[in-house]
Design a protein around this motif. Structure first.
Motif, PDB file in Angstrom:
ATOM      1  N   ASP A 123       0.828  -1.199   0.000  1.00 25.88           N
ATOM      2  CA  ASP A 123       0.000   0.000   0.000  1.00 25.88           C
ATOM      3  C   ASP A 123       0.872   1.262   0.000  1.00 25.88           C
ATOM      4  N   TYR A 128       2.505   1.801  -3.331  1.00 26.43           N
ATOM      5  CA  TYR A 128       1.496   2.243  -4.299  1.00 26.43           C
ATOM      6  C   TYR A 128       1.249   3.744  -4.166  1.00 26.43           C
ATOM      7  N   LYS A 129       1.061   4.186  -2.927  1.00 27.14           N
ATOM      8  CA  LYS A 129       0.757   5.611  -2.700  1.00 27.14           C
ATOM      9  C   LYS A 129       1.915   6.505  -3.127  1.00 27.14           C
ATOM     10  N   ASN A 177       4.059   5.964  -5.444  1.00 27.55           N
ATOM     11  CA  ASN A 177       4.344   5.925  -6.892  1.00 27.55           C
ATOM     12  C   ASN A 177       3.076   5.817  -7.720  1.00 27.55           C
ATOM     13  N   GLU A 178       1.993   6.384  -7.185  1.00 26.47           N
ATOM     14  CA  GLU A 178       0.680   6.218  -7.786  1.00 26.47           C
ATOM     15  C   GLU A 178       0.627   6.651  -9.259  1.00 26.47           C
ATOM     16  N   SER A 179       1.169   7.829  -9.567  1.00 31.81           N
ATOM     17  CA  SER A 179       1.036   8.347 -10.935  1.00 31.81           C
ATOM     18  C   SER A 179       1.762   7.435 -11.921  1.00 31.81           C
ATOM     19  N   LEU A 223       2.421   4.171 -11.429  1.00 31.66           N
ATOM     20  CA  LEU A 223       1.773   2.852 -11.445  1.00 31.66           C
ATOM     21  C   LEU A 223       0.456   2.889 -12.229  1.00 31.66           C
ATOM     22  N   GLU A 224      -0.225   4.019 -12.211  1.00 27.39           N
ATOM     23  CA  GLU A 224      -1.496   4.108 -12.947  1.00 27.39           C
ATOM     24  C   GLU A 224      -1.311   4.037 -14.452  1.00 27.39           C
ATOM     25  N   LYS A 225      -0.099   4.403 -14.905  1.00 28.61           N
ATOM     26  CA  LYS A 225       0.190   4.363 -16.350  1.00 28.61           C
ATOM     27  C   LYS A 225       0.490   2.946 -16.838  1.00 28.61           C
ATOM     28  N   GLN A 226       0.670   1.987 -15.915  1.00 29.49           N
ATOM     29  CA  GLN A 226       1.047   0.630 -16.299  1.00 29.49           C
ATOM     30  C   GLN A 226      -0.090  -0.098 -17.019  1.00 29.49           C
ATOM     31  N   ARG A 253      -2.421  -3.921 -13.991  1.00 28.55           N
ATOM     32  CA  ARG A 253      -2.952  -3.334 -12.760  1.00 28.55           C
ATOM     33  C   ARG A 253      -2.215  -3.941 -11.560  1.00 28.55           C
TER      34      ARG A 253
END
Lengths: 247, 247
Positions: B50, B53-54, B56-58, B60-63, B66
């Motif tokens: 968690d 994720y927080k 490196n959110e931006s 990780l969202e581009k991956q 999921r």
């Protein structure tokens, strides 16, 4: 055959607190033990396999300590090596004697090297480049740990180590102190002084702030690609190679 | 949460035969996973804590994949790291594509490097010195082993590897082939050609006889002290530093 007490004693030397209590450490493997018995270290107990004894009989007969013949399985049971068909010794540690760079001499200074393999490699590199003394911060990993000793490949017999507080140590110093940082002077162009110190920083954090203030010359290993950093042992070797070349 | 099948699958990738069967490997830890998801490697499964994720959110969202949120304990259970509070991925291996040195390019050649930590260090050193390709003998340790990948500190994403028979490989070659030997030409004085190959030998035995015959220029790292040899990763760094400096 190893006695129960010997087994217990040797096993205890895997731990720093027992090495300090007994002022002894372990040396394992053919290469390291051969270098050891030709050095000025004081051997306490010496265990060898029959094969190792026969191969090195003339050298072993000159030892003040009589080697005991044991099996490979016994060596592997008491030592840290998963495979050791040669020899194991327990050896007296040396006093933590003050070290300084003499005229025309370079000394390495380690600012919190934590990994035993890195310290071992740095000692081996120092020995290759003719550096005979290393000053370590108090937080640097113990020189006498079995992993350090074995990674030196015998060079622990030729390099003197002194643990101290680095800031106090450098306060009395008048020689040049070189330290590696990012974006400083290219070491390919550095004209090194006749004598001095080379500081190698911690694996994760580099050179500490207190020591950084005492560095007189900041140097950088130039980068031609994209890796973020070099390992501490690698950096030591590249700096020493640049120090020793004729410029 | 990781499923039983995922745990079994990831664990299996610790072994070369399963990596080859599934054409996948493991990448662990914050630094390596961050480099991975910004590279051209194809990520198969991605597990993150968690916190990671927080942070490196931006990114990780581009991956395309999921990421699944798991606990640190789960990462440590399936991976090879004793401590991992960040991320673990399974990744598709790349095809074993032929590599040659282009004009103005240097390529490293590894003649039976057996230790995973050494191979990882050599890849990191290559990446620091702007060397983008490494040719390995078939007996060199597997590039995709978790220990190799983690010791590259992310550099595995930027260095291409090709496994082949070195003698066959060099038969078609017209460029210079530099190899390190004892008592050859001092690398401090070597005028390197515009392009070529640098061969690094096995940890214990050096460069093999078959490859030695195809070396055009034997070079030596000069020694100023008494150590018998340098570690393979150290030798690679010193040679590369000499290659890249202006002479």
């Amino acid at each position: 055959m190893l006695s129960k007490n010997q087994i217990k004693y040797i096993n205890s030397l895997q731990q720093k607190k027992f090495r300090q209590e007994h002022q002894s450490f372990i040396v394992e493997g053919a290469k390291s033990v051969l270098e050891l018995i030709q050095s000025d270290f004081e051997v306490e107990l010496l265990f060898v396999t029959d094969d190792f004894y026969k191969e090195n009989e003339s050298l072993l007969e000159k030892q003040p300590i009589r080697p005991e013949i044991v099996t490979q399985a016994e060596l592997e049971r008491v030592g840290s090596f998963s495979s050791n068909n040669a020899a194991l010794a327990t050896v007296k540690t040396k006093a933590n004697k003050e070290i300084f760079a003499q005229e025309n001499e370079y000394v390495l200074v380690l600012d919190d090297i934590r990994d035993p393999g890195n310290l071992g490699t740095i000692i081996r590199v120092a020995d290759w480049y003719g550096i005979k003394k290393i000053v370590c911060s108090k937080e640097t990993v113990d020189f006498y740990s079995p992993k350090v000793i074995s990674s030196t490949m015998g060079s622990f017999t030729r390099v003197a180590i002194y643990y101290t507080d680095l800031v106090t140590f450098f306060n009395a110093n008048k020689l040049k102190v070189y330290g590696t940082f990012l974006d400083s002077a290219n070491v390919h162009q550095t004209q090194f002084a006749e004598a001095g110190y080379i500081v190698i920083g911690n694996e994760a954090n580099g050179i500490s702030e207190g020591v950084e203030r005492l560095v007189t010359d900041k140097i950088t290993i130039p980068r031609f690609g994209a890796a973020e950093s070099l390992n501490a042992g690698i950096a030591t070797a590249v700096i020493c190679d640049n120090l020793r070349r004729r410029k």
